[in-house]
Write an enzyme that holds these catalytic residues in place. Structure first.
Site, PDB file in Angstrom:
ATOM      1  N   TYR A 345     -54.366  -3.811  -1.114  1.00  0.00           N
ATOM      2  CA  TYR A 345     -54.052  -4.482   0.153  1.00  0.00           C
ATOM      3  C   TYR A 345     -53.050  -5.587  -0.145  1.00  0.00           C
ATOM      4  O   TYR A 345     -53.152  -6.268  -1.160  1.00  0.00           O
ATOM      5  CB  TYR A 345     -55.304  -5.089   0.796  1.00  0.00           C
ATOM      6  CG  TYR A 345     -54.948  -6.132   1.833  1.00  0.00           C
ATOM      7  CD1 TYR A 345     -54.370  -5.748   3.041  1.00  0.00           C
ATOM      8  CD2 TYR A 345     -55.105  -7.494   1.571  1.00  0.00           C
ATOM      9  CE1 TYR A 345     -53.971  -6.688   3.976  1.00  0.00           C
ATOM     10  CE2 TYR A 345     -54.715  -8.451   2.496  1.00  0.00           C
ATOM     11  CZ  TYR A 345     -54.147  -8.043   3.697  1.00  0.00           C
ATOM     12  OH  TYR A 345     -53.746  -8.976   4.605  1.00  0.00           O
ATOM     13  N   GLU A 432     -23.336   0.024 -11.687  1.00  0.00           N
ATOM     14  CA  GLU A 432     -22.554  -1.171 -11.990  1.00  0.00           C
ATOM     15  C   GLU A 432     -22.391  -2.156 -10.829  1.00  0.00           C
ATOM     16  O   GLU A 432     -22.702  -3.341 -10.985  1.00  0.00           O
ATOM     17  CB  GLU A 432     -21.199  -0.806 -12.598  1.00  0.00           C
ATOM     18  CG  GLU A 432     -20.471  -2.084 -12.963  1.00  0.00           C
ATOM     19  CD  GLU A 432     -19.271  -1.885 -13.848  1.00  0.00           C
ATOM     20  OE1 GLU A 432     -19.227  -0.905 -14.595  1.00  0.00           O
ATOM     21  OE2 GLU A 432     -18.383  -2.752 -13.786  1.00  0.00           O
TER      22      GLU A 432
END
Ligand SMILES: [Zn+2]
Ligand SMILES: [Zn+2]
Length: 457
Positions: A345, A432
């Site tokens: 939870y 990149e």
């Protein structure tokens, strides 16, 4: 593409000391990132090819610890305690770098990957297989991009150490295990994170996104991610021969009725102004064609922003399960069992608005205004919000890191066909430009929050 200033240009400018301060810091960051980029991209690919499931982040955490130690951080490993599971190891890593008086800023990454078989076809795709907690063999993949986060995190740590003359205070690099089980943050707090280590003034994180182009970042002030509740439902019947349903009580049909019935919780019982989702993510029952099984297991996730909406959905699941069983004449002794998971939870994630807007300004300076966008909240969940403690005592902000090709994103917006995103077996961030923006945005954020009085920004 970000504007880059080459080193000779920078040196020349510094010599004449006529460069505007803002440009000098941006240029400095850019040249350092340029230098690091080949190393970061190969580190990313290596991490991508070697994912580890939640609760098993052995090598990933060791690598993070080793890198932080090499940079001069005071590193503690295996931070975390899973309540109710004393036998589970928590692979949390905390690296502390004290650099004079000033604020304490935490930068957080996750360490874990998902039980997903990678289908990207990339040269560095994962082929790792492992046993999940139920003992099933599964493919393992960094399908949430936590490898992007770890690499950005290590790049940020390196840059900030190199630029330590520009900031003061305590930098804490925090690597969290078991985020996908939404239990790692709680485990680390449970183990005295904020008493064993300096208490933060700010906690920052980033998450990769398929909704923002690589090279860009997104920010969401206020509530940004929903609460997540995992629910197990066991639909019980009375098994028998597939040819004689009249003497059995078929839990497969009952499960089917239940699944359709619960579709009306959000559509008919919930206010359209309160976002909510109920999804059945797993259903298992039976062994072969001609046997009516005794029971069927369902795994559900509930997403909501308001606690009362979450409570209403839980109550409705229980009511519908019991009502359908009664209508089908299931004996009381075989009534369905609805269990809300205690381990899985997490509350809704809240980005401190003041901090978030401040960082949005920092990002605009660092990446250019066109590369910073406000993004809408989504119904995904994260346990990062836990680091803010109850009632948002500590300002936290997680921003979105764009990770998809800009042209593909534009095409997807035009056609309406979504791109694969986190948790997909096809999720493939563009390394990149994503890493470059991740390192630059996070380093700039920390430099701003820990700026030395009188230092240029
Ligand atoms: Zn995830
Ligand atoms: Zn994630």
């Amino acid at each position: 593409m970000s504007h880059r200033v080459t080193l000779p240009y920078l040196v020349l400018y510094c010599l004449f000391a006529s460069v505007p301060a803002a440009l000098s810091q941006q240029a400095n960051l850019d040249s350092l990132i340029d230098r690091e980029m080949p190393r970061l991209v190969s580190a990313y690919k290596a991490l991508h090819a070697a994912p580890e499931l939640s609760h098993h982040e052995v090598k990933t955490s060791a690598l993070v610890a080793q890198e932080l130690r090499a940079l001069g951080f005071d590193v503690t490993e295996r931070v975390g305690k899973f309540a109710g599971h004393p036998d589970w190891i928590s692979y949390g890593v905390v690296g502390v770098y004290k650099n004079g008086a000033g604020p304490t800023v935490y930068v957080r990454t996750e360490l874990d990957a998902l039980p997903v078989e990678e289908k990207t076809g990339l040269p560095y795709a994962s082929t790792v297989r492992a046993k999940d907690d139920a003992g099933r063999e599964v493919g393992v993949m960094h399908a949430c991009g936590h490898d992007i986060h770890i690499t950005s995190f290590l790049g940020t740590a390196k840059l900030l150490v190199e630029l330590k003359d520009l900031w003061q205070g305590t930098l804490v690099m925090l690597a969290q295990p078991a985020e996908e089980a939404i239990s790692g943050a709680e485990a680390m707090l449970e183990d005295g994170l904020y008493t064993r280590f300096p208490r933060p003034d700010y906690v920052l994180a980033l998450h990769d996104s398929s909704l923002v182009a690589a090279g860009m970042v997104g920010y969401t002030p206020g509530y940004a991610l929903a609460s997540s509740t995992s629910v197990d439902v066991t639909i019980r019947g009375v098994g028998g021969h597939g040819s004689a349903p009249q003497v059995a009580k078929d839990p497969v049909v009952e499960a089917a009725e239940f699944i359709l019935a619960i579709q009306t919780i959000v559509s008919r019982e919930n206010s359209p102004f309160d976002p909510a989702v109920v999804t059945v993510g797993s259903i298992h029952g039976g062994t072969r064609y001609n046997i009516i099984p005794d029971e069927v297991h369902l795994q559900l996730t509930i997403r909501a922003y308001k606690e009362e909406v979450r409570q209403h959905i839980i109550a409705a699941l229980e009511r519908m399960a019991q009502g359908i069983a009664a209508a089908d004449g299931i004996p009381a002794s075989r009534a369905p069992i609805v269990e809300v998971s205690k381990d899985e939870y997490t509350p809704a994630m809240y980005n401190d608005p003041q901090l978030t807007l401040r960082l949005a300004e920092v990002f605009r300076k660092a990446l250019g205004p066109a590369n910073v966008v406000e993004v809408r909240p989504i119904m995904a969940s994260e346990d990062f919000g836990r680091f803010g403690l109850e009632n948002h005592q500590i300002p936290t902000c997680q921003f979105s890191l764009g990770a998809v090709d800009a042209a593909k994103l534009a095409e997807s917006r035009r056609t309406g066909v979504p791109l694969p995103g986190p948790h997909s077996s096809l999720w493939a961030p563009v390394p990149e430009p994503t890493l470059r923006a991740g390192v630059k945005a996070m380093s700039s954020a920390v430099l701003d929050l820990m700026k030395k009085p009188g230092a240029h920004d």
